[in-house]
Design an enzyme around this catalytic site. Sequence first.
Site, PDB file in Angstrom:
ATOM      1  N   ASP A 317       0.848  -1.178   0.000  1.00  0.00           N
ATOM      2  CA  ASP A 317       0.000   0.000   0.000  1.00  0.00           C
ATOM      3  C   ASP A 317       0.898   1.247   0.000  1.00  0.00           C
ATOM      4  O   ASP A 317       2.117   1.165   0.174  1.00  0.00           O
ATOM      5  CB  ASP A 317      -0.949  -0.023   1.221  1.00  0.00           C
ATOM      6  CG  ASP A 317      -2.181   0.832   0.992  1.00  0.00           C
ATOM      7  OD1 ASP A 317      -3.211   0.581   1.618  1.00  0.00           O
ATOM      8  OD2 ASP A 317      -2.112   1.762   0.149  1.00  0.00           O
ATOM      9  N   GLU A 513     -10.561   6.787   4.641  1.00  0.00           N
ATOM     10  CA  GLU A 513      -9.553   6.175   5.504  1.00  0.00           C
ATOM     11  C   GLU A 513      -9.616   6.711   6.934  1.00  0.00           C
ATOM     12  O   GLU A 513     -10.714   6.888   7.484  1.00  0.00           O
ATOM     13  CB  GLU A 513      -8.172   6.348   4.863  1.00  0.00           C
ATOM     14  CG  GLU A 513      -8.100   5.722   3.468  1.00  0.00           C
ATOM     15  CD  GLU A 513      -6.698   5.619   2.927  1.00  0.00           C
ATOM     16  OE1 GLU A 513      -6.478   6.008   1.779  1.00  0.00           O
ATOM     17  OE2 GLU A 513      -5.812   5.117   3.655  1.00  0.00           O
TER      18      GLU A 513
HETATM   19  C1  GLC Z   1      -4.349   4.308   0.068  1.00  0.00           C
HETATM   20  C2  GLC Z   1      -5.281   3.171   0.376  1.00  0.00           C
HETATM   21  C3  GLC Z   1      -5.410   2.167  -0.723  1.00  0.00           C
HETATM   22  C4  GLC Z   1      -5.193   2.827  -2.074  1.00  0.00           C
HETATM   23  C5  GLC Z   1      -3.772   3.349  -2.114  1.00  0.00           C
HETATM   24  C6  GLC Z   1      -3.475   4.084  -3.427  1.00  0.00           C
HETATM   25  O1  GLC Z   1      -3.694   4.755   1.213  1.00  0.00           O
HETATM   26  O2  GLC Z   1      -5.083   2.465   1.588  1.00  0.00           O
HETATM   27  O3  GLC Z   1      -6.711   1.575  -0.619  1.00  0.00           O
HETATM   28  O4  GLC Z   1      -5.397   1.881  -3.111  1.00  0.00           O
HETATM   29  O5  GLC Z   1      -3.481   4.207  -1.030  1.00  0.00           O
HETATM   30  O6  GLC Z   1      -4.240   5.249  -3.511  1.00  0.00           O
END
Ligand code: GLC
Length: 739
Positions: A317, A513
């Site tokens: 991530d 988030e």
């Molecule tokens: C974020 C998220 C993830 C996402 C990634 C790219 O922090 O946790 O779900 O796909 O970054 O944007």
Amino acid sequence: MRPRSTSPTRRPAIVAALCAAVLTVTGLSAAAPPSDPPHAVAALPYQDAGLPVQDRVADLLARMTLDDKLGQMTQVEKDALLPQSDLAAYRIGSVLSGGDSTVSPNNAQTWADTYDSLQRTALGTPLAIPMIYGIDAVHGHNAVRGATIFPHNIALGATRDPALAQRVGRAVAEEVAGTGIDWSFAPCLCVARNDRWGRTYESFGETPELPTSMATFVTGMQGQTLGGDPASVLATAKHYIGDGGTTGGVDQGNSEVSEAELRAVHLPPFKEAVRRGVGSVMLSYSSFNGVRSHASKYLVTDVLKGELGFTGFVVSDWAAVDQLDGQTGFTGAEIATSVNAGVDMVMVPHDYRKFLTLLRGEVGAGRIPLPRVDDANRRILTKKFQLGLFERPLTNRSLTPAVGSAEHRALARETVRASQVLLKNDGGMLPLGKSAKLFVAGKSADDIGNQSGGWTLGWQGRSGPVTEGTTVLQGIRATAADPSRVTYDRYGNGIDGSYTAAVAVVGETPYAEMHGDRPGGMGLDQEDLQTLARLKASGVPVVVVLVAGRPLDIAAQLPDWKALMAAWLPGSEGRGVADVLFGDHAPTGRLPMSWMRSASQQPINDGDGKSPLFPYGFGLTFTSNPVPDPDPGPDPDPTPAGKVCTAALRVVNSWPGGHQAEVTVRNSGTAPLTGWTVDWDLGGATISSLWKGVLTVAGGRATVRNTASNGAVAVGATTSFGFTGGGTAGAPAPRCTAG
Ligand code: GLC
């Protein structure tokens, strides 16, 4: 620092370069020049689409330098690529747009042009390995202005319709592919166990079964075969594993559960996604009993790749590798830990120069074995070959008009309708009459940003006219017989007793988030409460439409509401909410999450023994619509004299521990029926709400008498009443008594 090749396999690269030189002189090129279609005759085996993918991968891998291989494991944010030529210079294999990454002007054409420009840069390298571009198209191609914004996953879960989820996935893939982009970081297959979590709306539901059933979204995005059609887009099962099971619902927190629970609750959706051939898996920031997923070789390599047989590639991530040692910034040790745990591609996403220097250092020192590097490359390159990126590296512009198309918007509206969950409907308040005089209020009545939620034209989303579409209010006005009879004031100012009903569209403003975590209260905000108080003071019946990413703590206000419908985060097609409010479509949605009586109940989940306000699976439908007469059986006496009635009970909806029923009363006599009572043995069931009748319960029997709303029933005609009850309806034999 420019990359320098230290690999002993430079010779193949020289050979490739010489081949390229020879071919260029002869007017051919080792790599299809970006502007031209791929050659009919491939210069090198890996460029021969007629060969098996695994042979192409093996041939290409043998030609790659260490820098080529390390570059393939590197994913960089588009806006961090400065200059863009670094994409080639550092052999970077993947680019992404994070939540706030955009283009200007923000439209499908500009996104496609941006993609093609980056791809041409990538194809300018000696081996011309195409880059793969990832984005969070989590409820539509939501970074693109004008794209169709679908309801978030929690709403899809409420539809209980896996086939619909697959159709939505396909539509999203068509819009993503229409901008050239090859990969979406979706679907989230998280199982949200605590609604305090800021990502609850990204979950299809609180049980393993519901997200598992919705993994059809993967097939929608990828197609039956990855790369099997021009709109095929690589899907991502995320976030592996247990992101929705953290203590207190803390985003990126710690899932303190047994391995048995982790396997029973959080693993099944990933198992199904792997079975469906999902091409990538994104790891979760969260930890399992204190071990971060990004550092867990057991969970990633042994369980996901070994036990589940996942053959795609694992992506970290956003900057998650940086978190492993608890210090800001990433280190060689953190990179080695995550790559050796099983991460194949690192979403750096910014300082790629430092990342590659550290990664090369770890490989050079033997702390990351070369076989691990080769395994990661095989996995990544296999997906690139399967996607057809080597043959079709640039945007298929024939798909660009799909972005925001009428067809997709119609599908989104259908999805909105199917996801509405009717939680209360006293006295058959809904459906609204189309000629009713309505007062609409609430901060989310006329706000496409609120109804879309997070991940919409920006990471956090925002209130306001963020994109094209229809608001709930616009939908109400478009459906009403006379829009001039629909008054709107956000705060409820100006309402009086002359209105048939007030419709309050309230709930949450957008978030994403950790910014959506709600460790404290989970009720409505002050503005909503004040608006609702104004509406209540007018004495007009209030219908509440809740636009929120999760169940909210509304038990204290519920008695003041005649009806309540959970609309979730419907996206750009708000008219789908009006379709249900006015009864053009009866509500069929069912709760994907248990609805708390109070925030203190969190976490509250199906089967945990707690008593929710509304249980998982609960959902009402309309009974005021003409219901097809159930067969009340043969009339007791086809020619009885005077007033005779019969009654038939039909269960129209049921859920664990509850049901909704409809009772049809027929005039079987020879004179109009002006009064009747129906009674039956409850058989242990209870009745929690009833409409179009007056209920009394005594001695385990229910007795319902007609109300004025039933009116006189002509000979042979019918009327009805309905109720919701606890327990099961059993097999009651309702008895009707005329008079
Ligand atoms: C974020 C998220 C993830 C996402 C990634 C790219 O922090 O946790 O779900 O796909 O970054 O944007």
